[in-house]
Design a protein around this motif. Structure first.
Motif, short mmCIF file in Angstrom:
data_model
loop_
_atom_site.label_atom_id
_atom_site.label_comp_id
_atom_site.label_asym_id
_atom_site.label_seq_id
_atom_site.Cartn_x
_atom_site.Cartn_y
_atom_site.Cartn_z
N PHE A 28 0.74 -1.30 0.06
CA PHE A 28 0.08 0.01 -0.01
C PHE A 28 0.80 1.24 0.17
O PHE A 28 1.89 1.14 0.32
CB PHE A 28 -0.67 0.06 1.06
CG PHE A 28 -0.08 0.39 2.53
CD1 PHE A 28 -0.02 1.63 3.04
CD2 PHE A 28 0.29 -0.50 3.42
CE1 PHE A 28 0.64 1.81 4.04
CE2 PHE A 28 1.04 -0.40 4.54
CZ PHE A 28 1.17 0.97 5.07
N ALA A 29 0.13 2.44 -0.40
CA ALA A 29 1.10 3.64 -0.32
C ALA A 29 0.46 4.80 0.61
O ALA A 29 1.09 5.55 1.38
CB ALA A 29 0.95 4.41 -1.66
N VAL A 30 -0.78 4.60 1.02
CA VAL A 30 -1.39 5.28 1.90
C VAL A 30 -2.48 4.58 2.88
O VAL A 30 -2.32 4.77 4.24
CB VAL A 30 -2.57 6.35 1.13
CG1 VAL A 30 -3.28 7.29 2.26
CG2 VAL A 30 -1.89 7.04 -0.05
N PHE A 31 -3.21 3.65 2.72
CA PHE A 31 -4.27 3.00 3.61
C PHE A 31 -3.77 1.38 3.56
O PHE A 31 -3.78 0.50 2.72
CB PHE A 31 -5.58 2.88 2.92
CG PHE A 31 -6.14 4.46 2.71
CD1 PHE A 31 -6.36 5.37 3.67
CD2 PHE A 31 -6.10 4.93 1.30
CE1 PHE A 31 -6.95 6.53 3.80
CE2 PHE A 31 -6.73 6.28 1.30
CZ PHE A 31 -7.00 6.96 2.29
N PRO A 32 -3.18 1.25 4.89
CA PRO A 32 -2.69 -0.22 5.08
C PRO A 32 -3.78 -1.05 5.48
O PRO A 32 -5.22 -0.62 5.63
CB PRO A 32 -2.12 0.01 6.38
CG PRO A 32 -2.16 1.34 7.06
CD PRO A 32 -2.90 2.12 5.90
N ASN A 33 -3.53 -2.37 5.25
CA ASN A 33 -4.50 -3.35 5.43
C ASN A 33 -4.94 -3.71 6.95
O ASN A 33 -5.87 -4.21 7.50
CB ASN A 33 -4.24 -4.80 4.71
CG ASN A 33 -5.34 -5.94 4.93
OD1 ASN A 33 -6.31 -5.64 4.62
ND2 ASN A 33 -4.64 -6.79 5.46
N TYR A 34 -3.84 -3.31 7.81
CA TYR A 34 -4.17 -3.74 9.16
C TYR A 34 -4.32 -5.36 9.72
O TYR A 34 -5.19 -5.63 10.35
CB TYR A 34 -4.97 -2.65 9.83
CG TYR A 34 -4.74 -1.26 10.08
CD1 TYR A 34 -3.29 -0.69 10.18
CD2 TYR A 34 -5.55 -0.47 9.81
CE1 TYR A 34 -3.06 0.28 10.16
CE2 TYR A 34 -5.14 1.09 9.86
CZ TYR A 34 -3.99 1.52 9.97
OH TYR A 34 -3.61 2.81 9.95
N GLY A 35 -3.55 -6.03 9.01
CA GLY A 35 -3.43 -7.52 9.34
C GLY A 35 -3.40 -7.79 10.67
O GLY A 35 -2.61 -6.83 11.45
N LYS A 36 -3.35 -9.06 11.19
CA LYS A 36 -3.05 -9.51 12.48
C LYS A 36 -1.65 -9.43 12.80
O LYS A 36 -1.15 -9.26 14.09
CB LYS A 36 -3.65 -10.98 12.51
CG LYS A 36 -4.99 -11.33 12.45
CD LYS A 36 -5.38 -12.69 12.85
CE LYS A 36 -4.61 -13.69 11.75
NZ LYS A 36 -5.09 -14.99 12.12
N PHE A 37 -0.72 -9.42 11.85
CA PHE A 37 0.64 -9.35 12.08
C PHE A 37 1.23 -8.05 11.68
O PHE A 37 2.53 -8.16 11.67
CB PHE A 37 1.33 -10.70 11.40
CG PHE A 37 0.74 -12.06 12.05
CD1 PHE A 37 1.14 -12.33 13.13
CD2 PHE A 37 0.09 -12.68 11.20
CE1 PHE A 37 0.57 -13.79 13.63
CE2 PHE A 37 -0.51 -13.95 11.56
CZ PHE A 37 -0.21 -14.16 12.65
N SER A 38 0.40 -7.11 11.49
CA SER A 38 0.96 -5.90 11.02
C SER A 38 1.29 -5.02 12.14
O SER A 38 0.83 -4.93 13.15
CB SER A 38 -0.20 -5.18 10.06
OG SER A 38 -0.65 -5.83 9.01
#
Length: 413
Positions: free
Chosen positions: A126-136
């Motif tokens: 991503f460049a602006v909006f992350p996915n925010y996964g469990k291991f992020s």
């Protein structure tokens, strides 16, 4: 036709070999560890202050820097945790700005600075909006403050705050919260010092001796003084135990401020961390060709290198990346970057010794200077015009006399 086909075949073969080499090297890439991602905040805070220390010289008018790192192969940035290995992407993007202006006719320069970086690891690119996964883990670090300097005395002081904001912290990382730090810096001649605190808790102290004579700072263009070293010694407070750690960095000009050697050693373990040879085709340090060797904790050595151009940098296993990008190693890095400093109406790359070899135009900011130069240009124009008129008048008179003489000569006949 046969020659053309043969040329295409050789080109395709070279491309296939290159990609095979890329994948072969990436297969031996070291996996990213959760502890390395967690330590990214303190590394970034120190790196921002270290970079500002290279920018902040009395007489420096400004600095602009920007970086975006891209890792072309996801297999190079696998995250290793107690739950296994996870595919994902490393993020590192930053911006730096410093601007200084003279306070009237006082001789003092007032400056403002802002360094900001966003980095971490995420399950999606991503460049602006992350996915925010469990291991992020996504974090932003900012350093801001003010500076005041007296160029004629070669003296300056600066200070401000650092702010760390963890946007998202996965379950495999140490818990984090928003944290505010204070920092201060001072420079006098070739000596500069820094320190930072978290309220009353000491975080780091740095002493730098920039002994190398640099033309851009009013020093020598060549000679023995240009071969003096640049030494940086920093003490850091450890989080786990009461023992502090020390980092010693030595930069040495080897040939005509174009070939440099760099060495970093960490204590109390007297372990060589990395060595590097960096060749700059021009002393402005805008372009570089690097060869590095990084020493792992188990004693193994990792060789790498890279090429930096004005806007693009390509590197593999570079010691600077291992040090500053979450401990990631064994990877190819494609970096889009920009960094240039303005000192006394000249432009220079970060930590360069001479101005860049490009045309620059001086920009007037003082109204009195503008008025004086405008009057000077008008005077030069009027003088040039007067001389042109005199030449035309002289030429006309000379031609008239010749004609008149001819007429008188005919009449005499």
């Amino acid at each position: 036709m046969k020659k053309f086909c043969a040329h295409r075949w050789r080109l395709k073969t070279a491309c296939v070999v290159a990609w095979m080499l890329v994948f072969a090297l990436s297969a031996h890439a070291g996996h990213l560890k959760a502890s390395g991602v967690s330590a990214g905040g303190s590394i970034t805070r120190d790196l921002q202050l270290r970079e500002f220390g290279m920018v902040f010289h009395p007489g420096a008018d400004g600095y602009l820097g920007a970086n975006l790192l891209y890792f072309p192969l996801p297999s190079q940035s696998l995250l290793s945790t107690d739950y296994g290995k996870h595919e994902g992407y490393v993020l590192r993007q930053n911006f730096a700005g410093y601007f200084a202006e003279e306070l009237g006719k006082s001789g003092w320069d007032l400056g403002v600075l802002w360094w900001i970086e966003r980095h971490g690891w995420d399950s999606e690119d991503f460049a602006v909006f992350p996915n925010y996964g469990k291991f992020s883990l996504i974090r932003s670090v900012q350093t801001t403050g003010l500076s005041i300097a007296r160029p004629d005395l070669n003296l300056g002081i600066a200070g401000g705050i650092q702010y760390t904001n963890p946007e998202y912290v996965g379950k495999v990382y140490e818990p984090e919260s928003d944290t505010l730090y204070e920092w201060a810096a001072a420079t006098w001649g070739p000596i500069s010092a820094q320190t930072s605190f978290h309220h009353s808790s000491f975080r780091h102290a740095r002493l730098s001796l920039n002994l190398e004579s640099k033309k851009v700072l009013g020093g020598k263009e060549s000679g023995p003084l240009t071969y003096l070293p640049n030494i940086d010694v920093a003490i850091y407070a450890r989080n786990c135990d009461g023992e502090d750690s020390l980092r010693l960095f030595w930069e040495q000009n080897l040939i005509a401020q174009r070939l440099y050697a760099e060495v970093a050693v960490y204590f109390p373990d007297p372990a060589l961390r990395f060595v590097a040879l960096k060749y700059y085709p021009d002393p402005s340090k805008v372009i570089s060709i690097d060869v590095t060797c990084y020493r792992k904790s188990n004693g193994d050595f990792l060789w790498g290198g890279g090429i930096s151009m004005p806007f693009v940098r390509v590197a593999y296993n570079h010691a600077d990346d291992i040090e500053n990008v979450l401990g990631l190693r064994g990877t190819f890095v494609l970096q889009f970057h920009f960094g240039i400093e303005k000192i006394r109406d000249t432009f220079v790359g970060l930590n360069g010794s001479k101005a860049t070899p490009m045309m620059t135009r001086e920009i007037d900011t003082d109204e009195n200077v503008k008025k004086q130069r405008r009057e000077q240009r008008e005077q030069e124009f009027n003088e040039s015009r007067r001389k042109s008129n005199l030449q035309e008048s002289s030429s006309t008179n000379s031609a008239h006399e010749i004609t008149a003489t001819g007429i008188v000569w005919e009449n005499a006949k």
